[in-house]
Design a protein around this motif. Structure first.
Motif, PDB file in Angstrom:
ATOM      1  N   ILE A   1      14.263   0.072 -29.053  1.00  0.00           N
ATOM      2  CA  ILE A   1      13.825   1.034 -29.959  1.00  0.00           C
ATOM      3  C   ILE A   1      13.516   0.427 -31.325  1.00  0.00           C
ATOM      4  CG2 ILE A   1      14.325   3.294 -31.335  1.00  0.00           C
ATOM      5  CD1 ILE A   1      15.591   4.254 -28.699  1.00  0.00           C
ATOM      6  N   GLY A   2      14.296  -0.675 -31.570  1.00  0.00           N
ATOM      7  CA  GLY A   2      14.053  -1.166 -32.722  1.00  0.00           C
ATOM      8  C   GLY A   2      15.163  -1.156 -33.898  1.00  0.00           C
ATOM      9  N   ILE A   3      16.376  -0.783 -33.312  1.00  0.00           N
ATOM     10  CA  ILE A   3      17.304  -0.542 -34.392  1.00  0.00           C
ATOM     11  C   ILE A   3      17.900  -2.122 -34.551  1.00  0.00           C
ATOM     12  CG2 ILE A   3      19.848   0.102 -34.736  1.00  0.00           C
ATOM     13  CD1 ILE A   3      19.090   2.851 -32.950  1.00  0.00           C
ATOM     14  N   PRO A   4      17.950  -2.656 -35.787  1.00  0.00           N
ATOM     15  CA  PRO A   4      18.465  -3.951 -36.228  1.00  0.00           C
ATOM     16  C   PRO A   4      20.027  -4.176 -35.951  1.00  0.00           C
ATOM     17  CG  PRO A   4      18.050  -2.699 -38.011  1.00  0.00           C
ATOM     18  CD  PRO A   4      17.536  -1.856 -36.943  1.00  0.00           C
ATOM     19  N   HIS A   5      20.943  -3.076 -36.018  1.00  0.00           N
ATOM     20  CA  HIS A   5      22.110  -3.239 -36.194  1.00  0.00           C
ATOM     21  C   HIS A   5      22.851  -2.223 -35.214  1.00  0.00           C
ATOM     22  CE1 HIS A   5      21.758  -6.157 -39.352  1.00  0.00           C
ATOM     23  NE2 HIS A   5      20.879  -5.090 -40.031  1.00  0.00           N
TER      24      HIS A   5
ATOM     25  N   PRO B   1      14.352   6.048 -33.730  1.00  0.00           N
ATOM     26  CA  PRO B   1      13.313   5.176 -34.126  1.00  0.00           C
ATOM     27  C   PRO B   1      13.520   4.911 -35.962  1.00  0.00           C
ATOM     28  CG  PRO B   1      12.268   6.690 -32.672  1.00  0.00           C
ATOM     29  CD  PRO B   1      13.636   7.380 -33.003  1.00  0.00           C
ATOM     30  N   PHE B   2      14.259   5.773 -36.227  1.00  0.00           N
ATOM     31  CA  PHE B   2      14.420   5.599 -37.751  1.00  0.00           C
ATOM     32  C   PHE B   2      15.861   5.160 -38.272  1.00  0.00           C
ATOM     33  CE2 PHE B   2      11.936   9.242 -36.605  1.00  0.00           C
ATOM     34  CZ  PHE B   2      10.336   8.679 -37.201  1.00  0.00           C
ATOM     35  N   VAL B   3      16.548   4.685 -37.459  1.00  0.00           N
ATOM     36  CA  VAL B   3      17.967   4.369 -37.580  1.00  0.00           C
ATOM     37  C   VAL B   3      18.171   2.927 -37.981  1.00  0.00           C
ATOM     38  CG1 VAL B   3      20.052   4.031 -36.421  1.00  0.00           C
ATOM     39  CG2 VAL B   3      18.857   6.369 -36.366  1.00  0.00           C
ATOM     40  N   ASP B   4      18.937   2.672 -38.868  1.00  0.00           N
ATOM     41  CA  ASP B   4      19.219   1.229 -39.373  1.00  0.00           C
ATOM     42  C   ASP B   4      20.557   0.742 -38.586  1.00  0.00           C
ATOM     43  OD1 ASP B   4      17.048   0.633 -41.607  1.00  0.00           O
ATOM     44  OD2 ASP B   4      18.109   2.592 -42.137  1.00  0.00           O
TER      45      ASP B   4
END
Length: 290
Positions: free
Chosen positions: A204-208, A175-178
């Motif tokens: 999870i919401g990882i953009p890339h 959850p804290f990964v870009d």
């Protein structure tokens, strides 16, 4: 411009042999070459990041066993500072025995993971993120990695994961990964295809997100845009550590370029490294793959 990175994960001592073939049962074969170096995903990535002109700290368990002097010498000669999570540890570090097949560059590895040398987040140095501009996590110190990923997110420091394979606890870090840069062997629970992996990480919401496939094109999903990048076709001498080198180069380039350009540049470095035996010799070549 010099950047500063923190790389979190495992340190090993790698004993690498170059042979004409893998030995059969009860067979002894002679190697045509060998090399000894520090290894582990975060370690090789950190050395690459430093080689490309950056400052880097490797956060891991090293300890004081006599073998660790070989590890420290190799890592520090590569410009990497070690932050030891267990400086009084007297146990031997994990040792990997690796055979590289001369004709194909493919490798066979026998190693220990870091399951016996896990440390708690309470052992983190209080100022570990001071001056850090990027964090890379290989998944081999999950408790520590989760704590740092949370702190990095709160301080707008990009977090990259090396998703070589799924490891228990990754769900606390993601959850804290870009930037999730994974191999084709990275399968979260319930996933059995690349499409499922992309969907899992995107939810999870990882953009890339990127998935490497060896010599096959890299598949990526960046801010909802899907695509693929070709990989240069080379005559490989040794593929050992190519993924680690890719991650170190990616961390270098993502601080200077967009996601697609960073992937493309890192691919060039990793492909170049495969044309040399061992994980360090490519750094001594004339063009360094640049």
């Amino acid at each position: 411009m010099v950047k500063s990175g923190l790389f979190i994960g495992m340190v090993t001592l790698d004993l690498v042999y170059l042979t004409a073939k893998l030995p059969g049962n009860n067979e002894k074969i002679a190697a045509s070459d060998y090399t000894v170096s520090a290894g582990g995903p975060a370690t090789n990535a950190a050395v690459t990041f430093a080689h490309l002109g950056n400052q880097v700290t490797l956060l891991s368990v090293v300890g004081i066993h006599p073998i660790t002097q070989l590890i420290r010498s190799d890592v520090e000669s590569g410009g990497v500072k070690i932050a030891d999570l267990a400086p009084g540890n007297t146990q031997p570090p994990p040792v990997s025995s690796i055979i590289v097949t001369q004709a194909t560059g493919e490798r066979a590895v026998v190693s220990l993971n870091s399951s016996k040398i896990q440390v708690s987040r309470e052992q983190l140095p209080s100022d570990i993120l001071s001056g850090v501009e990027i964090v890379m996590i290989d998944g081999h110190q999950m408790g520590v990695s989760c704590a740092i990923a949370q702190l990095a997110k709160a301080n707008n420091i990009p977090v990259v994961i090396d998703g070589g394979s799924w490891k228990p606890g990754f769900e606390t870090v993601l959850p804290f990964v870009d930037y999730a840069v994974c191999s084709a062997n990275f399968y979260p629970p319930g996933c059995n295809s690349q499409e499922a992996v992309f969907a899992y990480l995107q939810k999870i919401g990882i953009p890339h997100i990127a998935i490497t496939q060896g010599e096959k094109p890299i598949q990526y999903l960046s801010l909802g845009l899907a695509g693929q990048l070709p990989v240069a076709q080379i005559s490989a001498v040794d593929t050992l550590g190519a993924g680690d080198i890719f991650h170190g180069a990616f961390c270098h380039y993502i601080l200077r370029h967009n996601f697609i350009e960073a992937l493309r540049a890192a691919t060039k470095i990793a492909s170049h490294s495969c044309q040399f035996f061992g994980t360090r010799h490519w750094m001594r070549s004339a063009d360094n793959g640049l």
